[in-house]
Design a protein around this motif. Structure first.
Motif, PDB file in Angstrom:
ATOM      1  N   LEU A 161      42.575  40.314  35.584  1.00 18.20           N
ATOM      2  CA  LEU A 161      42.063  41.613  35.192  1.00 18.20           C
ATOM      3  C   LEU A 161      40.624  41.814  35.668  1.00 18.20           C
ATOM      4  CD1 LEU A 161      43.533  41.844  31.573  1.00 18.20           C
ATOM      5  CD2 LEU A 161      44.417  42.896  33.656  1.00 18.20           C
ATOM      6  N   SER A 162      39.828  40.752  35.573  1.00 16.60           N
ATOM      7  CA  SER A 162      38.438  40.842  36.056  1.00 16.60           C
ATOM      8  C   SER A 162      38.400  41.080  37.559  1.00 16.60           C
ATOM      9  CB  SER A 162      37.672  39.563  35.708  1.00 16.60           C
ATOM     10  OG  SER A 162      37.609  39.396  34.309  1.00 16.60           O
ATOM     11  N   LEU A 163      39.287  40.395  38.293  1.00 11.54           N
ATOM     12  CA  LEU A 163      39.351  40.575  39.746  1.00 11.54           C
ATOM     13  C   LEU A 163      39.771  42.006  40.083  1.00 11.54           C
ATOM     14  CD1 LEU A 163      39.256  39.385  42.610  1.00 11.54           C
ATOM     15  CD2 LEU A 163      41.645  38.693  42.306  1.00 11.54           C
ATOM     16  N   ALA A 164      40.731  42.520  39.330  1.00 11.31           N
ATOM     17  CA  ALA A 164      41.201  43.890  39.586  1.00 11.31           C
ATOM     18  C   ALA A 164      40.082  44.891  39.362  1.00 11.31           C
ATOM     19  CB  ALA A 164      42.394  44.209  38.683  1.00 11.31           C
ATOM     20  N   ARG A 165      39.291  44.698  38.296  1.00 14.38           N
ATOM     21  CA  ARG A 165      38.184  45.613  38.012  1.00 14.38           C
ATOM     22  C   ARG A 165      37.154  45.568  39.136  1.00 14.38           C
ATOM     23  NH1 ARG A 165      37.990  46.863  32.316  1.00 14.38           N
ATOM     24  NH2 ARG A 165      35.733  47.045  32.317  1.00 14.38           N
ATOM     25  N   LEU A 166      36.911  44.351  39.647  1.00 12.31           N
ATOM     26  CA  LEU A 166      35.922  44.200  40.720  1.00 12.31           C
ATOM     27  C   LEU A 166      36.389  44.907  41.987  1.00 12.31           C
ATOM     28  CD1 LEU A 166      33.293  42.866  41.741  1.00 12.31           C
ATOM     29  CD2 LEU A 166      34.692  40.875  42.378  1.00 12.31           C
ATOM     30  N   VAL A 167      37.645  44.672  42.374  1.00 10.43           N
ATOM     31  CA  VAL A 167      38.169  45.264  43.602  1.00 10.43           C
ATOM     32  C   VAL A 167      38.203  46.783  43.510  1.00 10.43           C
ATOM     33  CG1 VAL A 167      40.243  45.483  45.036  1.00 10.43           C
ATOM     34  CG2 VAL A 167      39.510  43.230  44.239  1.00 10.43           C
ATOM     35  N   MET A 168      38.668  47.305  42.388  1.00 10.15           N
ATOM     36  CA  MET A 168      38.823  48.755  42.274  1.00 10.15           C
ATOM     37  C   MET A 168      37.469  49.470  42.272  1.00 10.15           C
ATOM     38  SD  MET A 168      41.981  48.920  42.495  1.00 10.15           S
ATOM     39  CE  MET A 168      42.108  50.695  42.396  1.00 10.15           C
ATOM     40  N   THR A 169      36.451  48.873  41.662  1.00  9.94           N
ATOM     41  CA  THR A 169      35.146  49.545  41.613  1.00  9.94           C
ATOM     42  C   THR A 169      34.388  49.392  42.933  1.00  9.94           C
ATOM     43  OG1 THR A 169      34.241  47.565  40.553  1.00  9.94           O
ATOM     44  CG2 THR A 169      34.909  49.376  39.127  1.00  9.94           C
ATOM     45  N   ARG A 170      34.486  48.211  43.571  1.00  9.42           N
ATOM     46  CA  ARG A 170      33.728  47.958  44.802  1.00  9.42           C
ATOM     47  C   ARG A 170      34.449  48.510  46.032  1.00  9.42           C
ATOM     48  NH1 ARG A 170      29.919  43.820  43.956  1.00  9.42           N
ATOM     49  NH2 ARG A 170      29.097  44.143  41.843  1.00  9.42           N
ATOM     50  N   ALA A 171      35.743  48.193  46.182  1.00  5.39           N
ATOM     51  CA  ALA A 171      36.458  48.566  47.406  1.00  5.39           C
ATOM     52  C   ALA A 171      36.912  50.020  47.394  1.00  5.39           C
ATOM     53  CB  ALA A 171      37.666  47.638  47.602  1.00  5.39           C
ATOM     54  N   PHE A 172      37.254  50.550  46.210  1.00  5.56           N
ATOM     55  CA  PHE A 172      37.797  51.913  46.151  1.00  5.56           C
ATOM     56  C   PHE A 172      36.855  52.894  45.445  1.00  5.56           C
ATOM     57  CE2 PHE A 172      41.488  49.211  46.715  1.00  5.56           C
ATOM     58  CZ  PHE A 172      42.224  49.894  47.675  1.00  5.56           C
ATOM     59  N   GLY A 173      35.658  52.401  45.087  1.00  4.30           N
ATOM     60  CA  GLY A 173      34.659  53.300  44.504  1.00  4.30           C
ATOM     61  C   GLY A 173      35.171  54.051  43.303  1.00  4.30           C
ATOM     62  N   LEU A 174      35.850  53.359  42.408  1.00  2.00           N
ATOM     63  CA  LEU A 174      36.484  54.012  41.270  1.00  2.00           C
ATOM     64  C   LEU A 174      35.453  54.708  40.383  1.00  2.00           C
ATOM     65  CD1 LEU A 174      39.109  54.399  39.547  1.00  2.00           C
ATOM     66  CD2 LEU A 174      38.368  52.371  38.281  1.00  2.00           C
ATOM     67  N   THR A 175      35.736  55.969  40.038  1.00  2.00           N
ATOM     68  CA  THR A 175      34.944  56.713  39.063  1.00  2.00           C
ATOM     69  C   THR A 175      35.897  57.268  38.002  1.00  2.00           C
ATOM     70  OG1 THR A 175      35.117  58.747  40.379  1.00  2.00           O
ATOM     71  CG2 THR A 175      33.169  57.360  40.732  1.00  2.00           C
ATOM     72  N   MET A 176      35.334  57.676  36.857  1.00  2.00           N
ATOM     73  CA  MET A 176      36.217  58.136  35.777  1.00  2.00           C
ATOM     74  C   MET A 176      35.515  59.149  34.904  1.00  2.00           C
ATOM     75  SD  MET A 176      35.990  54.556  33.764  1.00  2.00           S
ATOM     76  CE  MET A 176      35.937  53.810  35.396  1.00  2.00           C
ATOM     77  N   GLN A 177      36.347  59.931  34.203  1.00  2.00           N
ATOM     78  CA  GLN A 177      35.855  60.915  33.251  1.00  2.00           C
ATOM     79  C   GLN A 177      36.653  60.782  31.962  1.00  2.00           C
ATOM     80  OE1 GLN A 177      36.614  64.656  35.090  1.00  2.00           O
ATOM     81  NE2 GLN A 177      35.146  64.361  36.766  1.00  2.00           N
ATOM     82  N   GLY A 178      35.975  61.015  30.829  1.00  2.00           N
ATOM     83  CA  GLY A 178      36.642  61.112  29.539  1.00  2.00           C
ATOM     84  C   GLY A 178      37.125  59.799  28.968  1.00  2.00           C
ATOM     85  N   VAL A 179      36.586  58.662  29.419  1.00  2.00           N
ATOM     86  CA  VAL A 179      37.068  57.386  28.911  1.00  2.00           C
ATOM     87  C   VAL A 179      36.812  57.250  27.410  1.00  2.00           C
ATOM     88  CG1 VAL A 179      34.950  56.082  29.335  1.00  2.00           C
ATOM     89  CG2 VAL A 179      37.167  54.913  29.435  1.00  2.00           C
ATOM     90  N   GLN A 180      35.875  58.054  26.884  1.00  2.00           N
ATOM     91  CA  GLN A 180      35.601  57.999  25.451  1.00  2.00           C
ATOM     92  C   GLN A 180      36.774  58.501  24.621  1.00  2.00           C
ATOM     93  OE1 GLN A 180      34.200  60.059  27.597  1.00  2.00           O
ATOM     94  NE2 GLN A 180      34.320  62.168  26.803  1.00  2.00           N
ATOM     95  N   HIS A 181      37.732  59.178  25.261  1.00  2.00           N
ATOM     96  CA  HIS A 181      38.896  59.684  24.522  1.00  2.00           C
ATOM     97  C   HIS A 181      39.901  58.598  24.171  1.00  2.00           C
ATOM     98  CE1 HIS A 181      37.499  63.697  25.049  1.00  2.00           C
ATOM     99  NE2 HIS A 181      37.735  63.760  26.360  1.00  2.00           N
ATOM    100  N   VAL A 182      39.784  57.448  24.817  1.00  2.00           N
ATOM    101  CA  VAL A 182      40.744  56.369  24.550  1.00  2.00           C
ATOM    102  C   VAL A 182      40.388  55.716  23.216  1.00  2.00           C
ATOM    103  CG1 VAL A 182      41.703  54.188  25.361  1.00  2.00           C
ATOM    104  CG2 VAL A 182      41.025  55.953  27.014  1.00  2.00           C
ATOM    105  N   PRO A 183      41.321  55.699  22.250  1.00  2.00           N
ATOM    106  CA  PRO A 183      41.035  55.064  20.948  1.00  2.00           C
ATOM    107  C   PRO A 183      40.676  53.587  21.132  1.00  2.00           C
ATOM    108  CG  PRO A 183      43.038  56.386  20.826  1.00  2.00           C
ATOM    109  CD  PRO A 183      42.660  56.317  22.269  1.00  2.00           C
ATOM    110  N   ARG A 184      39.610  53.154  20.424  1.00  2.00           N
ATOM    111  CA  ARG A 184      39.146  51.775  20.568  1.00  2.00           C
ATOM    112  C   ARG A 184      39.999  50.812  19.739  1.00  2.00           C
ATOM    113  NH1 ARG A 184      36.698  54.248  24.154  1.00  2.00           N
ATOM    114  NH2 ARG A 184      34.664  53.587  24.936  1.00  2.00           N
ATOM    115  N   THR A 185      40.673  51.309  18.728  1.00  2.00           N
ATOM    116  CA  THR A 185      41.532  50.446  17.903  1.00  2.00           C
ATOM    117  C   THR A 185      42.836  51.181  17.616  1.00  2.00           C
ATOM    118  OG1 THR A 185      40.566  51.303  15.846  1.00  2.00           O
ATOM    119  CG2 THR A 185      39.570  49.301  16.786  1.00  2.00           C
ATOM    120  N   GLY A 186      43.825  50.405  17.282  1.00  2.00           N
ATOM    121  CA  GLY A 186      45.096  50.975  16.876  1.00  2.00           C
ATOM    122  C   GLY A 186      45.990  51.330  18.052  1.00  2.00           C
TER     123      GLY A 186
END
Length: 900
Positions: A692-717
């Protein structure tokens, strides 16, 4: 065994059966079990019905239609009519509207015996107002039920003599409307006594009859002969494989009476099973069968039963003999059956001969011939060409009919001046045995004077693995053919199909004499028109051939194939209400597709991967059919689906019952499946965290991943994240975008074709909490995984489109996500993934490093989704609204969030 019957009429036969009293006469299988009727039960019911019919005015010589599947009630009705001096008229349950009207009008029937499912169709065809309808399957209280007659009814019935009509059959008609063939009591009983005198059956036998009773062959050989011998007749519930196997084993069957197509299918099924067992097992099987067949042919030694003892125990423990009739049995099929350890008997005859003219007794081993004439039959060959060994087969004897009903001209043409019946078959006699070589009417005479039997050319063409059927005819003074390819040959499309068939026709034609080679051919994907016994309706070939050539290529039509064009065994599956319901539903589900029994669900209709989720849910809700996981795993074609539908029990309701089952998800999963829900072990967790750590690294560095609204994802439950799906990069993008506390507890739905295809991928799936969504599994099993994950308090990623979009556009959502949220009303988080299709579209192996963007929408509760969406059912409305929320994110923009 003493034959037990020496009478002259079928009334004598019926009354002689009293000698067998409480012995079983008919064993009829149904969905859950079987019904056994003793000879006494059969006779008592027939006598009551006969008395009731006589009281209603049914008189000697009256005709009554019998149009229903084979059943004890069918036999009771037939025997009752004969006892009352009336004439049963057995009719094909699959007869077309025009044929039904013709038979009803020509027979002048006063009664119709049928079943509820056919009543409306027959009522519409009735031309005689006074023709009463009696239902064989109705309850006793029903006004038209066969069971309405009094328990204690008696009376004297009019006596008949041997020259009176006993049964009126209608030929299946390869050249137009069927002709009425009245057979007298003397015709049928003379043939019956000849068969009984061969002592083919013993007191311990039980005979399986997987045929409808409207043909004289199953009626006389499959029904009357065993009953006259005191042998019970076993009637299968349906003609699908599992039901035949069930009848053979549970019915303790020792003899089967069927047509060649049945035995061809049987041999093919056994060979297919062996092929699926692996190359080594299949090779040993073929070697053993070849050895067994060679010993049987050369020395008469029968070793197949011991050599294939496991097959016999599994398939038919007591089966000793198979009898074939109605059409020619392929000698190759006969020898394969002999090699496997079964005795093979075969016969030749026609409706007009009641029916048997010649017979190959078990052990004769002369399968190239049609057998030797029965003792009371006189055969001769009428040669039109003295130099040819072949000529028309002509017959005389007590079993030959006197003439067609209402057709004096055709009757006159059917007999010679000295009283021999012209069979219309070509053949020769050698050493007392008859050898057939085709039909007079189908012989093709070319301008050079060559006589061509089209069946011999068709047999050569059909030896190709790419050609299923061939119909040969004459066109512009040359031989041409309609060619039906095997389903496997059509997978590459028309551009590959036509060259393939051309090569096969050229290769096989080269093995024939020059005057028998094809001058042209046309390819059609439609089965050739055949009778219920499998004979080609040759009068229809020219019209079909002209149609194909006019269209300039392979005939590709849309919509469902007409039922009357189907093979007999496929039509019989549709006689079952479960099969008919599914067949009626398919055009609604696939309106633009051509639907035939051979249509492949994956290759032709695109049913793959998670599409089964939608398909099984719709099947259940639209037809009441609940397919098991095992059944789905066996389905490849529409034919498989129809047969599994006949086998499956109807679902005990839909809607809320389905939700109730999803509310107990662990009950829907077996022990192996439940293991996927357990937390990964320490080593797997470590490995998964690294991935999972490798996937996060590749997606942010190689594909320049950006995101919006991540605060909408419930942190629990628990919650359900529902993204669009265009690329295999989509899950990796979500991994990089989800907050780490959420990611560490998230489960993913994963198709087994990618995530579980080998041990390495299964380990990766286990480490990253991917649960299997299998193509060969039912919707309930897949949804049960989701429900169980939500019950455990975990987030779940669910790709609701059922697969990757082929063009990057949002596909309709499968109804499973709505059903899951209806059963488990957890928050649903819509997600839009942008750029995945451009970076790595389906079918591409090399990624292009394009930027990826994720947008998370606010969570929505299922009750709110239900209010917002449209659709007939609650889960349809939830699915519709959720699709709209995801689509709305596609054009939305906002602030950019950085990954945690």
């Amino acid at each position: 065994m003493d034959p037990g019957f020496h009478g002259e009429t079928l009334q004598d036969l019926i009354r002689s059966l009293v000698a067998y009293e409480q012995r079983p006469a008919v064993v009829a299988f149904d969905r859950k079990g079987s019904r056994t009727w003793s000879f006494r039960d059969l006779l008592d019911a027939a006598t009551r019905l006969a008395a009731g019919l006589a009281a209603e005015g049914v008189a000697r010589g009256d005709h009554a239609i019998l149009c229903a599947p084979a059943s004890p009630e069918w036999i009771v009705a037939c025997f009752a009519l004969i006892e009352a001096g009336a004439v049963p008229v057995p009719v094909d349950t699959q007869a077309g509207e025009e044929e039904l009207r013709h038979i009803l009008r020509d027979s002048d029937a006063c009664r119709i015996f049928t079943v509820t499912s056919l009543a409306e169709r027959l009522t519409k065809a009735v031309t005689r107002p006074a023709c009463g309808l009696i239902l064989l399957d109705a309850d006793e209280g029903e006004e038209r039920s066969i069971r309405r007659y009094p328990i204690a009814a008696g009376g004297r019935f009019p006596a008949v003599d041997r020259d009176d009509p006993a049964v009126l059959f209608y030929t299946s008609g390869t050249t137009g409307l069927p002709k009425g063939v009245p057979l007298t009591h003397g015709n049928i009983t003379s043939n019956l006594r000849a068969l009984l005198n061969e002592h083919l059956l013993s007191a311990d036998d039980r005979l399986l009859l997987p045929l409808p009773l409207h043909h004289v062959y199953p009626f006389a050989v499959g029904l009357l002969t065993p009953l006259a011998s005191g042998v019970p007749v076993v009637l299968p519930h349906s003609l699908v494989g599992p039901q035949i196997l069930r009848s053979l084993t549970e019915g303790q069957v020792t003899v089967v009476v069927a047509v060649p197509r049945f035995y061809t299918a049987l041999v093919t099924a056994i060979e297919t099973r062996m092929q699926r067992s692996g190359r080594l097992v299949n090779g040993l099987f073929r070697l053993a069968r070849a050895l067994s067949t060679a010993l049987r042919r050369r020395f008469g030694w029968r070793v197949g039963r011991r050599l294939f003892a496991p097959l016999h125990r599994r398939f038919a423990p007591r089966l000793r003999m198979v009898a074939s009739g109605g059409a020619a049995l392929d000698p190759d099929v006969a020898w394969k059956l002999e090699g496997l350890g079964w005795q093979v008997a075969s016969g030749y005859g026609l409706t007009e001969t009641s029916p048997i003219l010649t017979f190959n007794l078990p052990g004769a081993r002369q399968f190239a011939s049609a057998g030797v004439p029965l003792p009371n039959i006189d055969l001769r060959i009428a040669k039109s060409d003295p130099a040819s060994p072949h000529g028309e087969v002509q017959a005389k004897g007590p079993s030959v009919f006197a003439g067609y009903r209402h057709l004096p001209d055709q009757t006159r043409d059917a007999f010679t001046e000295d009283g021999y019946f012209k069979t219309g078959d070509l053949g020769s006699l050698k050493d007392g045995a008859l050898y057939l070589s085709g039909r007079v009417s189908s012989m093709i005479v070319l301008p050079g004077g060559e006589n061509i039997n089209p069946e011999s050319v068709e047999a050569v063409l059909e030896h190709s693995e790419s050609i299923r059927e061939a119909g040969v005819l004459e066109e512009h003074h040359r031989l041409v053919a309609l060619v039906v390819p095997e389903a496997s040959a059509t997978r590459g499309g028309e551009w590959e199909l036509e060259p393939l068939i051309r090569r096969e026709v050229q290769r096989l034609s080269a093995t024939l004499p020059s005057h028998r080679r094809l001058g042209d051919y046309a390819i059609t994907l439609e089965p050739l028109p055949r009778t219920r016994l499998g004979k080609i309706r040759r009068h229809k070939l020219r019209e079909l051939y002209t149609q194909v050539k006019r269209q300039g290529g392979v005939v590709r039509q849309k919509g469902p194939m007409p039922v009357e064009q189907m093979a007999p065994e496929d039509r019989q599956v549709l006689e079952q209400p479960e099969g008919q319901r599914v067949w009626d539903w398919l055009p609604r589900r696939f309106p633009d597709a051509r639907l035939t029994p051979d249509t492949h669900l994956h290759l032709d209709l695109g049913v793959d991967s998670l599409e089964w989720l939608s398909l099984t849910l719709e099947l259940r809700e639209q037809t009441g059919l609940d397919l098991s996981d095992e059944a789905i795993g066996r389905i490849e074609t529409v034919r498989d689906l129809l047969r599994e539908a006949v086998e499956a029990r109807e679902a005990a309701g839909a809607g809320e019952d389905l939700l109730d089952r999803l509310r107990r998800p662990l009950e829907l999963l077996d022990e192996r499946q439940r293991r996927w829900l357990a937390p990964p072990g320490a080593m797997q967790r470590t490995f998964g965290a690294a991935l999972l750590s490798l996937a996060r690294l590749v997606m942010t560095r190689a594909f320049g991943l950006t995101m919006q609204g991540v605060q909408h994802v419930p942190r629990t439950g628990p919650c359900v994240l529902v993204p669009n799906h265009t690329s295999v990069l989509d899950p990796l993008a979500l991994i990089a975008a989800l907050p780490r506390p959420v990611l560490d507890h998230t489960y993913w739905s994963g198709w087994t074709g990618i995530m579980f295809r080998n041990a390495v991928m299964r380990f990766v799936s286990r480490a990253t909490r991917v649960v299997p969504i299998e193509q060969g599994r039912s919707a309930l099993t897949s949804l049960a995984f989701g429900a169980a994950i939500l019950d455990g308090g975990h987030p779940l990623v669910w790709f609701a489109e059922g697969g990757r979009s082929p063009d990057g556009r949002l596909k309709p959502f499968q109804p499973g996500v709505g059903l899951l949220l209806q059963a488990r009303p957890m928050p649903a988080v819509p997600v839009w993934i942008e750029g995945g299709y451009e970076a790595l579209p389906p079918g591409s192996r090399r990624p292009r490093f394009r930027p990826l963007r994720l947008r998370f929408g606010p969570p929505v509760a299922p009750p709110a989704l239900e209010r917002q969406g449209t659709g007939r059912r609650p889960h349809d409305r939830i699915t519709d609204a959720l699709h709209a929320h995801v689509a709305a994110l596609a054009s939305r923009s906002g602030s950019i969030d950085a990954p945690d």
